[in-house]
Scaffold this motif. Structure first.
Motif, PDB file in Angstrom:
ATOM      1  N   HIS A   1       0.718  -1.299  -0.029  1.00 11.70           N
ATOM      2  CA  HIS A   1      -0.089   0.027   0.032  1.00 11.70           C
ATOM      3  C   HIS A   1       0.782   1.272   0.114  1.00 11.70           C
ATOM      4  CE1 HIS A   1      -3.807  -2.508   0.488  1.00 11.70           C
ATOM      5  NE2 HIS A   1      -3.200  -2.838   1.601  1.00 11.70           N
ATOM      6  N   GLN A   2       1.911   1.347   0.763  1.00  8.91           N
ATOM      7  CA  GLN A   2       2.792   2.450   0.840  1.00  8.91           C
ATOM      8  C   GLN A   2       4.377   2.220   1.057  1.00  8.91           C
ATOM      9  OE1 GLN A   2       2.266   5.442   4.254  1.00  8.91           O
ATOM     10  NE2 GLN A   2       1.442   6.614   2.467  1.00  8.91           N
ATOM     11  N   VAL A   3       5.049   2.935   0.278  1.00  9.01           N
ATOM     12  CA  VAL A   3       6.411   2.898   0.854  1.00  9.01           C
ATOM     13  C   VAL A   3       6.629   4.282   1.368  1.00  9.01           C
ATOM     14  CG1 VAL A   3       8.814   3.029  -0.229  1.00  9.01           C
ATOM     15  CG2 VAL A   3       7.340   1.420  -1.200  1.00  9.01           C
ATOM     16  N   PHE A   4       7.176   4.341   2.603  1.00  8.56           N
ATOM     17  CA  PHE A   4       7.513   6.033   3.286  1.00  8.56           C
ATOM     18  C   PHE A   4       8.888   5.962   3.416  1.00  8.56           C
ATOM     19  CE2 PHE A   4       7.365   9.494   6.051  1.00  8.56           C
ATOM     20  CZ  PHE A   4       6.433  10.074   5.834  1.00  8.56           C
ATOM     21  N   ALA A   5       9.567   7.216   2.785  1.00 11.09           N
ATOM     22  CA  ALA A   5      10.950   7.284   2.895  1.00 11.09           C
ATOM     23  C   ALA A   5      11.138   8.447   3.987  1.00 11.09           C
ATOM     24  CB  ALA A   5      11.220   7.651   1.514  1.00 11.09           C
ATOM     25  N   HIS A   6      11.975   8.155   4.829  1.00  7.91           N
ATOM     26  CA  HIS A   6      12.471   9.228   5.708  1.00  7.91           C
ATOM     27  C   HIS A   6      13.569   9.727   5.587  1.00  7.91           C
ATOM     28  CE1 HIS A   6      15.526   7.230   7.914  1.00  7.91           C
ATOM     29  NE2 HIS A   6      14.774   5.991   8.021  1.00  7.91           N
ATOM     30  N   GLY A   7      14.093  11.014   5.962  1.00  3.89           N
ATOM     31  CA  GLY A   7      15.248  11.729   5.744  1.00  3.89           C
ATOM     32  C   GLY A   7      16.395  11.313   6.521  1.00  3.89           C
ATOM     33  N   TRP A   8      17.415  12.026   6.394  1.00  2.00           N
ATOM     34  CA  TRP A   8      18.853  11.785   7.057  1.00  2.00           C
ATOM     35  C   TRP A   8      18.704  12.376   8.449  1.00  2.00           C
ATOM     36  CZ3 TRP A   8      21.825  13.152   2.032  1.00  2.00           C
ATOM     37  CH2 TRP A   8      22.055  12.063   1.175  1.00  2.00           C
ATOM     38  N   ILE A   9      19.455  11.738   9.267  1.00  2.00           N
ATOM     39  CA  ILE A   9      19.803  12.406  10.387  1.00  2.00           C
ATOM     40  C   ILE A   9      21.063  13.072  10.459  1.00  2.00           C
ATOM     41  CG2 ILE A   9      20.247  12.038  12.846  1.00  2.00           C
ATOM     42  CD1 ILE A   9      18.312   9.521  12.894  1.00  2.00           C
ATOM     43  N   LEU A  10      21.026  14.313  10.757  1.00  2.00           N
ATOM     44  CA  LEU A  10      22.276  15.147  10.605  1.00  2.00           C
ATOM     45  C   LEU A  10      22.963  15.422  11.979  1.00  2.00           C
ATOM     46  CD1 LEU A  10      21.035  17.758   7.928  1.00  2.00           C
ATOM     47  CD2 LEU A  10      21.994  15.616   7.359  1.00  2.00           C
ATOM     48  N   VAL A  11      24.218  15.154  12.006  1.00  2.00           N
ATOM     49  CA  VAL A  11      24.902  15.664  13.313  1.00  2.00           C
ATOM     50  C   VAL A  11      25.966  16.693  12.931  1.00  2.00           C
ATOM     51  CG1 VAL A  11      26.277  14.680  15.184  1.00  2.00           C
ATOM     52  CG2 VAL A  11      24.906  13.039  14.017  1.00  2.00           C
ATOM     53  N   GLY A  12      25.676  17.828  13.515  1.00  2.00           N
ATOM     54  CA  GLY A  12      26.396  19.048  13.237  1.00  2.00           C
ATOM     55  C   GLY A  12      26.533  19.481  11.898  1.00  2.00           C
TER      56      GLY A  12
END
Length: 526
Positions: A291-302
């Motif tokens: 039904h769905q593919v949900f793409a999350h973003g990157w986690i940025l450090v500094g």
């Protein structure tokens, strides 16, 4: 309760090394979503696991002087499975691609496609990224710079490329260009968020080339069923885990009961595989598409994406050792917008821990229980007449629960927590405005004090339920302190659609002051 299964997956994580917080992020968000659906009374199946084949794993094992099976066994048992316990993950299944059920299911899938003439033999000549385990089109090959000078690199992710020539089997992916575009148009929420959807449409619109599905220059993988001189290309094999885990090729009754998946949670860097190759494979096999593919973003450090070369990778247990698993789960769900890149820092974790969890929520629970203990000997009194002040709380709680429920359906855990925190803030404001300590002094014989404190206790009852998917340890402690276990049953048995109904804690329930839900900690630093 519906008989259908709400089926959610994380990516299966590549076990060339130990997990970092990016892996923890996806897994926790999936856990929050599935716990919430369980709290609705739904039949839920939550899958995670490990991807253990491919050239990168083989080379990593060789570098460490062990067989690839020994290497993956050690990492899975010592690093990946313990992560689930560290983060309080309530997964229903954990699949490894070295398991027999996956091997048997994968072979059955590709034999079926071979029999359908969706696969043919050819040869590959071009660039391959071992780091990404991906064949790279010529348009995406560029000259390396700085430390990569003298090498070809992938424009997609910057990994170094190797020029390879080998005999392969190919999947007729080019046959599915228009079928995929038509599918995206007919199913606008299949790939989300909108940025990921646009990228998938753009990629497919450029034209699709047939895809190599086998490798013949090494043997760490699953044999192609009709030709044991080839092993399956790791990505092609790995995607099948979502189907093999629920019985494809081994238990068709189970597969038909559970499939298709409701949500595949993935990082945005692998969205294309899930939104393009995976549905095309399923279409070719005549199987329903998720039904769905949900793409999350990157986690940025500094401000930078985590990587070993930048020395900014953070292990989940480093954070849990400092703040606890509940705070870890809360922080990543509240501070980041799921679907977008987001920055984290130790300083922000520390600030949110104290402002929102310790002072906002934990102190609220402690104060209410302490006042019921002081003024009513720890027994919940009978409430008096409801005034506009109480009605405002009641109305806000109902609205916040409904908004949080809708946010979960939108795969927006951050919005769900924003809605829930309206209850925390409202209750804190209500207690400040109503000043029960002043009422106890000025008008001890009225039932006004009882009304204020039962209203606050009812609000805490609701919070225990809606926060249980996010901070299960603290929620269980709060539930116990409210005497709700004996009065209303187990916390996990409470249903989202009924919790906003007011007055569920019975008069006479014993209320005890909980141990500090979120004790103060010393300032944390990197």
């Amino acid at each position: 309760m519906s008989d259908s299964t709400f089926y959610v997956t994380t990516p299966i994580y590549y076990v060339n090394d130990a997990p970092h917080i990016g892996h923890g992020y996806t897994t926790v968000m999936g856990d929050i979503i599935t716990r919430w659906h369980r709290q609705r009374g739904e039949n839920v199946w939550y899958l995670t696991g490990t991807d253990e084949h491919g050239q990168k794993v083989l080379r990593k094992a060789e570098d460490n002087g062990v067989s690839p099976q020994e290497w993956v066994d050690k990492l899975v048992e010592e690093e990946w499975k313990p992560l689930l316990k560290t983060l309080d993950i309530a997964n229903d299944d954990f699949i490894r691609t070295t398991e027999k059920r996956h091997e048997d299911g994968s072979k059955a899938f590709w034999q079926d496609l071979f029999d359908r003439d969706a696969v043919y033999k050819g040869s590959f000549e071009g660039y391959y990224s071992v780091g990404a385990e991906e064949f790279i089109a010529e348009d995406d090959v560029v000259d390396g710079e700085d430390e990569d000078e003298g090498f070809k690199v992938s424009k997609i992710d910057g990994t170094r490329l190797e020029f390879q020539t080998e005999e392969n089997y190919f999947f007729r992916l080019s046959d599915y260009q228009q079928k995929l575009l038509d599918f995206y148009e007919a199913n606008p929420t299949f790939i989300q968020p909108e940025s990921a959807r646009n990228e998938a449409i753009s990629f497919v619109s450029r034209g699709l080339r047939d895809l190599s599905i086998s490798r013949s220059t090494f043997d760490w993988g699953i044999d192609v069923p009709w030709d044991d001189k080839h092993v399956m290309y790791v990505w092609i094999e790995a995607l099948l885990n979502y189907a093999t885990a629920v019985g494809y090729g081994t238990d068709e009754k189970r597969f038909d009961e559970v499939w298709p998946a409701n949500i595949h949670l993935v990082g945005k860097d692998i969205a294309r595989f899930h939104a393009v190759i995976w549905p095309a494979m399923l279409m070719a096999a005549g199987k329903p598409v998720p039904h769905q593919v949900f793409a999350h973003g990157w986690i940025l450090v500094g401000g930078q994406k985590m990587s070993k070369s930048k020395a900014n990778g953070i292990r989940p247990d480093e954070i849990v050792d400092t703040f606890g698993s509940d705070a870890y789960r809360y922080y990543f769900a509240r501070a980041l917008t799921f679907g977008s890149d987001g920055s984290i820092s130790w300083e922000d974790m520390h600030a949110r821990y104290h402002a929102e969890l310790a002072n906002g929520f934990g102190n609220l629970a402690s104060r209410v229980a302490a006042m019921i203990g002081k003024y009513f000997d720890g027994v919940l009194p009978a409430a008096g007449a409801t005034t506009p002040a109480e009605q405002k709380v009641i109305d806000l709680v109902a609205s916040a629960v409904a908004d949080a429920d809708a946010a979960i359906d939108a795969v927006a855990p951050q919005d769900a927590l924003t809605a829930v925190w309206r209850i925390v803030d409202e209750l804190n404001g209500y207690i400040t405005e109503q000043a029960p300590w002043k009422v106890a002094k000025d008008d001890p014989d009225s039932d006004r004090l009882a009304t204020i404190l039962t209203t606050a206790a009812e609000g805490l009852r609701v919070l225990a339920v809606v926060l249980n998917p996010v901070i299960p340890k603290a929620s269980e402690v709060l539930w116990g302190s409210l005497g709700a276990e004996s009065a209303l049953g187990g916390l996990g048995d409470q249903r989202i659609d009924g919790i906003a109904a007011w007055g569920q804690l019975p008069t006479g329930t014993t209320i005890t002051k909980p141990s500090s839900l979120f004790p103060r900690i010393e300032a944390a630093s990197e």
